[in-house]
Write an enzyme that holds these catalytic residues in place. Sequence first.
Site, PDB file in Angstrom:
ATOM      1  CD  GLU A 136      -2.978   0.964   2.330  1.00  0.00           C
ATOM      2  OE1 GLU A 136      -4.169   1.184   2.113  1.00  0.00           O
ATOM      3  OE2 GLU A 136      -2.545   0.665   3.452  1.00  0.00           O
ATOM      4  CD  GLU A 196      -3.576  -3.182  10.480  1.00  0.00           C
ATOM      5  OE1 GLU A 196      -3.837  -3.397   9.282  1.00  0.00           O
ATOM      6  OE2 GLU A 196      -3.357  -2.039  10.926  1.00  0.00           O
ATOM      7  CG  MET A 220      -0.124  -3.767   4.708  1.00  0.00           C
ATOM      8  SD  MET A 220      -1.106  -2.315   4.257  1.00  0.00           S
ATOM      9  CE  MET A 220      -2.088  -2.988   2.914  1.00  0.00           C
ATOM     10  CD  GLU A 221      -5.036  -2.334   5.251  1.00  0.00           C
ATOM     11  OE1 GLU A 221      -5.543  -1.507   4.474  1.00  0.00           O
ATOM     12  OE2 GLU A 221      -4.129  -2.039   6.062  1.00  0.00           O
ATOM     13  CD  GLU A 251      -6.197   2.727   6.889  1.00  0.00           C
ATOM     14  OE1 GLU A 251      -6.348   2.391   8.080  1.00  0.00           O
ATOM     15  OE2 GLU A 251      -5.545   2.048   6.076  1.00  0.00           O
TER      16      GLU A 251
END
Length: 847
Positions: free
Chosen positions: A125, A300, A267-268, A322
């Site tokens: 991302e 997450e 980070m997802e 987000e």
Amino acid sequence: MPGENLTRVEAQQRRAIVDTHSYEVALDLTRGDEIFGSRTVVRFAATEGADTFIDLISGYVRTITLNGRDIPVSAHVDSRIALNGLASENELIVDADCSYTNTGEGLHRFVDPVDGEVYLYSQFEVPDSRRMFTVFEQPDLKATFQFTVTAPEPWQVVSNSPTPEPKKHGDGTATWRFEPTPRISSYITALIAGPYESTFSELTSASGRVIPLGVYGRKSLWQYLDADYIFDKTREGFAYYEEKFAYPYPFAKYDQLFVPEFNAGAMENAGAVTFTETYVFRSKVTDAVKERRVVTILHELAHMWFGDLVTMKWWNDLWLNESFAEWASTIATAEATEWTAAWTTFNAMEKTWAYRQDQLPSTHPVVAEINDLEDVQVNFDGITYAKGGSVLKQLAAWVGIEQFFAGVAAYFAKHEWGNTEVGDLLAELETTSGRELGTWAKKWLETAGVNTLTPLIEEAPDGTISRFAIVQTAPADYPTIRPHRLGVGFYSLRGDALVRVHRIELDVDGDRTDVPELKGIARPDLVLLNDEDLAYAKIRLDERSLQTAIDHLGAISDPLARSLVWGAAWDQTRDAEASASDYVDLVLRNIGAETESTTVRTTLAQLQLAANSYVSPEKRDATRERVADGLWALAQSAEAGSDSQLQFVTAFASAASTAQQWERVRQVRDGEVTFAGLDIDTDLSWQLLVSLAAGGAVTAAQIDAAQAADNTAKGGEFAAQAKAALPNAEAKSIAWESLVSRDDLPNTIVRAAALGFTQPAGVDVLGEFVPRYFDMLLPVWNSRTYQIAAYLITGLYPAALANVALRDATRAWLAANGEAAPALRRLVNENLAGVERALAVQERDAQ
């Protein structure tokens, strides 16, 4: 960065032509230290006869084949491959070499200094899956992804799908062939590989499926990884979200991997979440950090629904990821874990961030205007996360929490595996709540700026209130007056306690809202607008309430009310409506009684900013000395082994500014002065050493010796920070050259060294670097990756100078570089705003 940008218009045009089906990506991780092989097969539909392009950042493309015909490799220019004369159904094959990075972008390669082991992880991302394979790099071109990975046989290899049994080749290598993913966006695909240690568990989903769980970490840190606790929080989050979202977990497994040199908190990646190793606690940490880890774990996990299952069409709706994950993780932490005061933490940390961001010249609506990838890179900010989360909290209160969750559930059911815009969610919330949300959205999501709410109180001769009103104002540049749902709390002294004696809740709208219900009530010692923190707005304390806060803030029993008062006092200081010296008094007098770790952490950071940059210059030295002495006294009186004791000791070390204070730091580090219940463990020893370096009380050779004793990645970061903090021109120049003239340092060393370089104790030397700072801006922006450029542009800005000369030099650069990239100008403008605010607050403090 030139040539790697992508505009929204280009993405829309490409989406009108292309519909992706699948990717088959074969990666060879056995080709050495610098490159890896990447072969991609992309199948996609297209408008017949149309032309478009696909993305790939590669130094060497071997072959390109489109629908069976060879395309010259010269079609690959500036991170794009031109695709001409498309068929209705297409197969593209690209065979290339890609490069590992040390910037935390793309496929990051790390060598552990402890044992020489190599670890890889991906971070994609916003636009960096194109650094690992050929891809249509935009979120609304979803597809299935099937990865085949050849790597050293002893390694663990993890991706979005469950890890298969590898095929061993008998030469020390093996190949893992993963099953295809569901239809997802490219930026949430993942690859993590290396000799990671791991442990596994499982849970049963609401769907009845058994979901495998994994926790991974480096060998040299594995002894510190408390996997059982992480599994417990994960189970609590699963149960909460599956019930509230009425949608079972959408992926096949859930791995959580703690990876080195990570830029963000986490980070997802779908089913394979990566986390910063900051959350692996090799030394004692504060409760604030422990709680933040839980919130991050649940943040997450929320993304598996918000962002991964349903994804925004373009980055202007990044908030759909987000803001929702921020809000969902906070309510889940408060309601499903032992961290029940999560909303107090949210107020102290997230809202402070949001209010600061919303007053910068770069502020923007929650639904932002994102013209290109560079725009979105700088938009992972306090608006997208914290203001958006705050606004959603207010929306949930307005429509009703049950109706809110029902709308969210309908949204997931309708848009599963698809892409959405803001109106898609609001439509479902309108249906479940019966409320019209277009007007609300226009004021809260489509306009920028933060309102200020001030009590207007008139008192009768008998001490009762004859009139009470709430006055709402907005900044001139963003004049929107908004509706708010909020509480008003009255607090009065009862013995040694400041207790709430009355509260009402009401809707506020317009420039002035009279509150007749409060007429005739005895005026309290403290009036608190936004009691219980429902609204997103700065609040003001009337003169009597501010004095009560200065004298008795620590006597307020409710931690959320205390946090609101801390925040109000800080906002009034930042806005030059109250003296920075008074704020210093407020903190030193009351912080010892504060029990909430994040409130202490946030307030101590603000205290040091006030002392270093906000008090008038003629008071600065004396104030810094007084602050450090006050923190030393607080550390000595804190409860043995307490969270506050650790925070006060580290804050004292950071604030030290005299030879006597640095001698105390040395005595603590060397064990000559001890605190009951406080061990000088590895990380605390380093923090004390950084302080000594900033005071010129140690040498570079002593720092080298400390690094040799702690030859770890974390030790390397602390050593870089300490060396850059040395307060002489020679040491600063060495640090500068390593950061600006060279480009080989990894991301976390860059970040740490920049932090040391601008340490306020070395402020006298920083003035020499102002011209060099502005000379480096354009070359750095044009030659480095976004993440490294951002670290240097924000981290090396000599904000601690906080003087007119720095302000004028910054303005001059902006005036002379009007054609510079908007994202670069935004970063510089934000730096300037901090100096301009500091000068205004200094002027107020001098009065």
